[in-house]
Design a protein around this motif. Structure first.
Motif, PDB file in Angstrom:
ATOM      1  N   ASP A 138       0.806  -1.221   0.000  1.00 49.95           N
ATOM      2  CA  ASP A 138       0.000   0.000   0.000  1.00 49.95           C
ATOM      3  C   ASP A 138       0.838   1.270   0.000  1.00 49.95           C
ATOM      4  OD1 ASP A 138       0.976  -0.120   2.555  1.00 49.95           O
ATOM      5  OD2 ASP A 138      -0.967  -0.187   3.558  1.00 49.95           O
ATOM      6  N   THR A 139       2.162   1.136   0.079  1.00 50.13           N
ATOM      7  CA  THR A 139       3.039   2.306  -0.030  1.00 50.13           C
ATOM      8  C   THR A 139       3.954   2.216  -1.249  1.00 50.13           C
ATOM      9  OG1 THR A 139       4.709   1.263   1.399  1.00 50.13           O
ATOM     10  CG2 THR A 139       3.049   2.651   2.482  1.00 50.13           C
ATOM     11  N   ILE A 140       3.766   1.188  -2.063  1.00 57.19           N
ATOM     12  CA  ILE A 140       4.645   0.980  -3.220  1.00 57.19           C
ATOM     13  C   ILE A 140       3.946   1.442  -4.492  1.00 57.19           C
ATOM     14  CG2 ILE A 140       5.999  -0.690  -4.534  1.00 57.19           C
ATOM     15  CD1 ILE A 140       6.020  -2.484  -2.076  1.00 57.19           C
ATOM     16  N   TYR A 141       4.358   2.590  -4.973  1.00 52.78           N
ATOM     17  CA  TYR A 141       3.821   3.114  -6.224  1.00 52.78           C
ATOM     18  C   TYR A 141       4.932   3.411  -7.220  1.00 52.78           C
ATOM     19  CZ  TYR A 141      -0.696   3.442  -3.957  1.00 52.78           C
ATOM     20  OH  TYR A 141      -1.870   3.123  -3.317  1.00 52.78           O
ATOM     21  N   ASN A 142       6.138   3.048  -6.836  1.00 54.29           N
ATOM     22  CA  ASN A 142       7.285   3.236  -7.721  1.00 54.29           C
ATOM     23  C   ASN A 142       8.151   1.981  -7.618  1.00 54.29           C
ATOM     24  OD1 ASN A 142       9.492   4.034  -9.183  1.00 54.29           O
ATOM     25  ND2 ASN A 142       9.868   5.911  -8.047  1.00 54.29           N
ATOM     26  N   PHE A 143       7.944   1.048  -8.541  1.00 50.58           N
ATOM     27  CA  PHE A 143       8.712  -0.200  -8.492  1.00 50.58           C
ATOM     28  C   PHE A 143       9.631  -0.341  -9.698  1.00 50.58           C
ATOM     29  CE2 PHE A 143       4.919  -1.304 -10.816  1.00 50.58           C
ATOM     30  CZ  PHE A 143       3.844  -1.052  -9.965  1.00 50.58           C
ATOM     31  N   ASN A 171       2.841   0.452 -14.038  1.00 49.85           N
ATOM     32  CA  ASN A 171       3.831   1.514 -14.188  1.00 49.85           C
ATOM     33  C   ASN A 171       3.404   2.530 -15.244  1.00 49.85           C
ATOM     34  OD1 ASN A 171       6.595   2.449 -13.375  1.00 49.85           O
ATOM     35  ND2 ASN A 171       6.975   2.203 -15.560  1.00 49.85           N
ATOM     36  N   GLU A 172       2.678   2.053 -16.258  1.00 51.60           N
ATOM     37  CA  GLU A 172       2.204   2.929 -17.321  1.00 51.60           C
ATOM     38  C   GLU A 172       0.863   3.572 -16.988  1.00 51.60           C
ATOM     39  OE1 GLU A 172       1.999   0.464 -20.765  1.00 51.60           O
ATOM     40  OE2 GLU A 172       4.101  -0.154 -20.621  1.00 51.60           O
ATOM     41  N   GLY A 173       0.217   3.098 -15.905  1.00 47.74           N
ATOM     42  CA  GLY A 173      -1.104   3.610 -15.564  1.00 47.74           C
ATOM     43  C   GLY A 173      -2.130   3.296 -16.639  1.00 47.74           C
ATOM     44  N   ALA A 174      -1.973   2.142 -17.280  1.00 43.93           N
ATOM     45  CA  ALA A 174      -2.818   1.769 -18.417  1.00 43.93           C
ATOM     46  C   ALA A 174      -4.029   0.968 -17.934  1.00 43.93           C
ATOM     47  CB  ALA A 174      -2.021   0.955 -19.430  1.00 43.93           C
ATOM     48  N   ILE A 175      -5.128   1.660 -17.694  1.00 44.98           N
ATOM     49  CA  ILE A 175      -6.314   1.000 -17.155  1.00 44.98           C
ATOM     50  C   ILE A 175      -6.890  -0.013 -18.139  1.00 44.98           C
ATOM     51  CG2 ILE A 175      -8.685   1.367 -16.385  1.00 44.98           C
ATOM     52  CD1 ILE A 175      -7.843   3.900 -15.073  1.00 44.98           C
ATOM     53  N   LEU A 204      -4.844   5.472  -9.428  1.00 48.43           N
ATOM     54  CA  LEU A 204      -3.829   6.424  -8.975  1.00 48.43           C
ATOM     55  C   LEU A 204      -2.674   6.503  -9.969  1.00 48.43           C
ATOM     56  CD1 LEU A 204      -3.774   5.517  -5.171  1.00 48.43           C
ATOM     57  CD2 LEU A 204      -4.343   7.762  -6.111  1.00 48.43           C
ATOM     58  N   MET A 205      -2.262   5.349 -10.483  1.00 49.81           N
ATOM     59  CA  MET A 205      -1.179   5.327 -11.459  1.00 49.81           C
ATOM     60  C   MET A 205      -1.612   6.003 -12.761  1.00 49.81           C
ATOM     61  SD  MET A 205       1.218   3.927  -9.745  1.00 49.81           S
ATOM     62  CE  MET A 205       2.522   3.409 -10.853  1.00 49.81           C
ATOM     63  N   VAL A 270      10.292   4.981 -13.360  1.00 52.44           N
ATOM     64  CA  VAL A 270      10.869   4.394 -14.566  1.00 52.44           C
ATOM     65  C   VAL A 270       9.856   4.498 -15.707  1.00 52.44           C
ATOM     66  CG1 VAL A 270      11.642   2.254 -15.632  1.00 52.44           C
ATOM     67  CG2 VAL A 270      12.366   2.827 -13.316  1.00 52.44           C
ATOM     68  N   LEU A 271      10.328   4.879 -16.885  1.00 59.67           N
ATOM     69  CA  LEU A 271       9.447   5.085 -18.022  1.00 59.67           C
ATOM     70  C   LEU A 271       9.540   3.937 -19.014  1.00 59.67           C
ATOM     71  CD1 LEU A 271      10.149   8.861 -18.736  1.00 59.67           C
ATOM     72  CD2 LEU A 271       8.408   7.871 -17.239  1.00 59.67           C
ATOM     73  N   SER A 272       8.413   3.610 -19.618  1.00 58.35           N
ATOM     74  CA  SER A 272       8.399   2.628 -20.703  1.00 58.35           C
ATOM     75  C   SER A 272       8.887   3.304 -21.977  1.00 58.35           C
ATOM     76  CB  SER A 272       6.978   2.100 -20.913  1.00 58.35           C
ATOM     77  OG  SER A 272       6.133   3.140 -21.381  1.00 58.35           O
ATOM     78  N   ARG A 273       9.082   2.527 -23.033  1.00 62.90           N
ATOM     79  CA  ARG A 273       9.535   3.105 -24.305  1.00 62.90           C
ATOM     80  C   ARG A 273       8.511   4.096 -24.840  1.00 62.90           C
ATOM     81  NH1 ARG A 273      12.267  -1.867 -27.815  1.00 62.90           N
ATOM     82  NH2 ARG A 273      13.956  -2.318 -26.341  1.00 62.90           N
ATOM     83  N   GLU A 274       7.230   3.773 -24.678  1.00 67.31           N
ATOM     84  CA  GLU A 274       6.186   4.670 -25.154  1.00 67.31           C
ATOM     85  C   GLU A 274       6.221   5.992 -24.390  1.00 67.31           C
ATOM     86  OE1 GLU A 274       5.811   1.554 -24.337  1.00 67.31           O
ATOM     87  OE2 GLU A 274       5.204   0.543 -26.188  1.00 67.31           O
ATOM     88  N   GLN A 275       6.432   5.901 -23.053  1.00 67.02           N
ATOM     89  CA  GLN A 275       6.490   7.111 -22.242  1.00 67.02           C
ATOM     90  C   GLN A 275       7.717   7.948 -22.583  1.00 67.02           C
ATOM     91  OE1 GLN A 275       6.275   4.849 -18.590  1.00 67.02           O
ATOM     92  NE2 GLN A 275       4.323   5.799 -18.038  1.00 67.02           N
ATOM     93  N   ILE A 276       8.839   7.269 -22.841  1.00 66.50           N
ATOM     94  CA  ILE A 276      10.057   7.988 -23.232  1.00 66.50           C
ATOM     95  C   ILE A 276       9.841   8.681 -24.576  1.00 66.50           C
ATOM     96  CG2 ILE A 276      12.467   7.711 -23.927  1.00 66.50           C
ATOM     97  CD1 ILE A 276      12.677   5.444 -21.872  1.00 66.50           C
ATOM     98  N   GLY A 277       9.136   7.995 -25.468  1.00 71.66           N
ATOM     99  CA  GLY A 277       8.838   8.594 -26.767  1.00 71.66           C
ATOM    100  C   GLY A 277       8.001   9.850 -26.622  1.00 71.66           C
ATOM    101  N   GLY A 278       7.004   9.786 -25.720  1.00 75.84           N
ATOM    102  CA  GLY A 278       6.168  10.963 -25.476  1.00 75.84           C
ATOM    103  C   GLY A 278       6.959  12.106 -24.883  1.00 75.84           C
ATOM    104  N   LEU A 279       7.878  11.764 -23.967  1.00 76.93           N
ATOM    105  CA  LEU A 279       8.729  12.782 -23.358  1.00 76.93           C
ATOM    106  C   LEU A 279       9.644  13.420 -24.399  1.00 76.93           C
ATOM    107  CD1 LEU A 279       9.668  14.187 -20.763  1.00 76.93           C
ATOM    108  CD2 LEU A 279      11.266  12.298 -20.402  1.00 76.93           C
ATOM    109  N   ALA A 280      10.186  12.605 -25.288  1.00 79.17           N
ATOM    110  CA  ALA A 280      11.059  13.125 -26.350  1.00 79.17           C
ATOM    111  C   ALA A 280      10.290  14.084 -27.256  1.00 79.17           C
ATOM    112  CB  ALA A 280      11.634  11.962 -27.161  1.00 79.17           C
TER     113      ALA A 280
END
Length: 305
Positions: A138-143, A171-175, A204-205, A270-280
C-alpha cells in the motif's frame, strides 16, 4: 531462502529445541567484538531456524540484534548482508507485510548473484513474490527497481508471465490493459481478493500518468477530465486526488468549487519506451518554442546593440 550456514534438512527429524540450543551455544562461545560478521551470520541463522519452527517473535528479536551489529560495520562482505536480508525477507513474507518484504528481498538480491546462487525455481519464486508484493504494497507506487532487475525475466515463459505484464501495466497507468488482464486474477487468489485495492491503485497510477504527459503549464485539470482518464465516476475524483496527495504521489491543490485540480509535481518513476517517446516529443516541441522565441528576440537585440 536466506543465505544460512546452518540450515536444517526438512527431512531430518532433529528436535527444534536441540537445533536452537546448538546454534545458541555456538553464539555464546563467539567473541562478538573480534568476530562481528560471524556474529551476524549466526544470529541470522538462529533467526531463520526460529522462523522455520514458527517462532515469529523470536525471529524478529534476533533480526533486530543482528541489525544493530550489522549497522555498525563498514565494508561488510556480501554474504553477511545476504544472510540478514534473506531472513528478513522471509520473515516479512510470513507476516504478509508486502512493503518490508519487497524492500528486504531486493536488498537480498543486491547481495547475491541470482544466476549462480539461486536455482531456476528459486528465481521464479522470488520474482513471483516480488511481483505480488509490489502490486499489493500500500506504499509501493514506484517499483522501477524491480522492473529493471533481471530477476523479473525469470517469469518469462512460465505460468506467471502475466504478472510481469501486469507490473508494466501499473507503471504505465494503463487502465485498459489492467482490465484486459483482470480475467487472469483468479490464478492468484490473493490478487483476486484485493481487486478493489488494485483497482484504486491503477487509478492512482493512471492519474500520475495523466499529469506526467501534460506540459507543466497545462496541469490544471477538471474533475471531468480526470474522471475520463481514470475511468471513475466524477463524484469519486476528489477522493482519488486527495489520496494521491496524501501518499505524496503528486503535489498541488484542489478547487472543490470549480471542481479542478492543479498539480505542481508528480512522483518520478521508470518510463516505458512509449512514455520515453512521449517525453522526447514534448522536448522537441519545447526546443521549437525556444527557437521561435529566439528568432523574435534576436533581431531586437542586434538592433539595440
Amino acid at each position: 531462502m536466506p543465505c544460512s550456514y546452518f540450515e536444517s534438512n526438512p527431512n531430518d527429524p532433529i528436535d527444534p529445541q536441540t537445533h536452537l540450543n546448538f546454534l545458541t551455544s555456538l553464539l555464546s562461545r563467539l567473541d562478538t567484538e573480534k568476530s562481528k560478521e560471524a556474529h551476524v551470520l549466526l544470529l541470522a541463522s538462529i533467526a531463520h531456524a526460529k522462523l522455520v519452527y514458527g517462532d515469529l517473535e523470536g525471529t524478529k528479536n534476533d533480526m533486530d540484534s543482528a541489525w544493530k551489529v550489522l549497522d555498525s560495520l563498514d565494508g561488510v562482505e556480501g554474504t553477511v548482508n545476504a544472510a540478514y536480508y534473506g531472513v528478513a525477507a522471509d520473515y516479512y513474507k510470513a507476516k504478509a507485510e508486502y512493503a518490508p518484504y519487497y524492500r528486504n528481498s531486493l536488498l537480498y538480491l543486491a547481495c547475491v548473484d541470482p544466476e549462480k546462487d539461486l536455482t531456476p525455481e528459486e528465481r521464479v519464486l522470488r520474482a513471483h513474490d516480488l511481483s505480488v508484493s509490489a502490486l499489493l504494497g500500500d506504499t509501493i507506487y514506484n517499483f522501477g527497481e524491480l522492473l529493471m532487475h533481471p530477476i523479473l525475466d525469470s517469469l518469462n515463459s512460465t505460468r506467471h508471465e502475466w504478472l510481469r505484464k501486469l507490473l508494466f501495466t501499473f507503471n504505465e497507468g494503463a487502465i485498459g490493459k489492467f482490465e484486459a488482464l483482470a480475467p487472469l486474477f483468479p490464478q492468484e487468489p490473493i490478487l483476486q481478493e484485493n481487486y478493489a485495492f488494485l483497482r484504486q491503485k491503477i487509478c492512482l497510477m493512471a492519474l500520475i500518468e495523466s499529469v506526467f504527459k501534460r506540459e507543466a503549464n497545462k496541469r490544471t485539470m477538471s474533475f471531468t477530465t480526470i474522471a475520463e482518464e481514470t475511468r471513475l465516476p466524477v463524484e469519486e475524483v476528489e477522493h482519488l486526488v486527495m489520496k494521491a496527495l496524501s501518499l505524496k504521489l503528486i503535489r498541488g491543490s484542489l478547487d472543490q468549487v470549480d471542481q479542478k485540480a492543479t498539480i505542481t509535481w508528480v512522483q518520478p518513476r521508470v518510463l516505458s519506451r512509449e512514455q520515453i517517446g512521449g517525453l522526447a516529443k514534448r522536448l522537441e516541441e519545447w526546443v521549437e518554442k525556444l527557437n521561435s522565441v529566439e528568432k523574435r528576440i534576436a533581431p531586437e537585440v542586434l538592433t539595440s546593440a
